[in-house]
Design a protein around this motif. Structure first.
Motif, mmCIF file in Angstrom:
data_model
loop_
_atom_site.group_PDB
_atom_site.id
_atom_site.type_symbol
_atom_site.label_atom_id
_atom_site.label_comp_id
_atom_site.label_asym_id
_atom_site.label_seq_id
_atom_site.Cartn_x
_atom_site.Cartn_y
_atom_site.Cartn_z
ATOM 1 N N SER A 2 0.842 -1.201 0.000
ATOM 2 C CA SER A 2 0.000 0.000 0.000
ATOM 3 C C SER A 2 0.876 1.251 0.000
ATOM 4 N N TRP A 3 0.220 2.384 -0.106
ATOM 5 C CA TRP A 3 0.878 3.683 0.019
ATOM 6 C C TRP A 3 0.781 4.187 1.453
ATOM 7 N N PHE A 49 7.080 2.654 -8.413
ATOM 8 C CA PHE A 49 6.261 1.807 -7.526
ATOM 9 C C PHE A 49 7.015 1.338 -6.279
ATOM 10 N N TYR A 52 5.553 1.568 -2.746
ATOM 11 C CA TYR A 52 4.320 0.787 -2.633
ATOM 12 C C TYR A 52 4.612 -0.662 -2.256
ATOM 13 N N LEU A 105 1.904 4.302 -12.815
ATOM 14 C CA LEU A 105 1.331 3.433 -11.788
ATOM 15 C C LEU A 105 0.021 2.795 -12.275
ATOM 16 N N LEU A 110 -1.786 -0.023 -10.205
ATOM 17 C CA LEU A 110 -1.610 0.504 -8.854
ATOM 18 C C LEU A 110 -2.288 1.861 -8.722
ATOM 19 N N ARG A 113 0.054 7.747 -6.159
ATOM 20 C CA ARG A 113 0.730 8.047 -4.894
ATOM 21 C C ARG A 113 -0.012 9.147 -4.158
#
Length: 168
Positions: A2-3, A49, A52, A105, A110, A113
């Motif tokens: 995850s962020w 990424f 992440y 992303l 994904l 951000r």
């Protein structure tokens, strides 16, 4: 992976507020965290990424209170610098940089951000610094025939390598 959307910044970052005219790598909180073994995450799109998929215990972030500068240099006919002008990068240009990262992303499936963060990573496994660890990830990709461009294959390989290194 995850962020860390609901997470809090590193505690050292909480001591400072407000916009700084310093570039990201010159912020005092970055320097303090570097002394503690943290390194700024690479900014290139190939590795966009990384925060992440990085093991959560080895990643952190701070609010981005830096200024990104545009530098215009004038040269004479002999290649000598005759003038330099610096100005903060316009907001539209900053959004453009974010858009490039978000598009890369999205192509990997994904989410974008979170805005306003500077990511810092600690090496995992036997690596003393990010440089050798990133070289290991590149070598692993090359050995498996994975191109060194943002792709689902590079994302999966990086995630698997980091998981294995952090478990060792």
């Amino acid at each position: 992976m995850s962020w860390d959307e609901d997470g809090t910044p590193h505690p050292l970052a909480l001591r400072r507020t407000g916009r700084s005219e310093l570039e990201p790598d010159r912020l005092p909180e970055i320097r303090e965290l570097e002394a503690l073994g943290w390194e700024p995450a690479p900014e290139d799109l190939r590795r966009v990424f990384l925060p992440y998929v990085w093991p959560p215990a080895a990643r952190t972030w701070i609010p981005d209170r830096s200024t990104h500068w545009a530098v215009d240099t004038a040269l004479d006919g002999h290649g000598h610098v005759t003038g330099v002008e610096c100005a903060p990068l316009p907001e539209a240009d900053l959004r453009g940089l974010d858009r490039e990262a978000d598009e890369a992303l999205a192509a990997l499936g994904l989410p974008p951000r979170p805005r306003g963060r500077l990511w810092l990573l600690r090496p995992v496994g036997p690596y003393p610094a990010l440089g050798p660890l990133l070289a290991h990830l590149d070598a692993a990709a090359t050995a498996r025939g994975v191109d060194l461009v943002p792709s689902p294959a590079l994302l999966a390989l990086t995630r698997a390598e980091l998981t294995a290194l952090s478990a060792a």
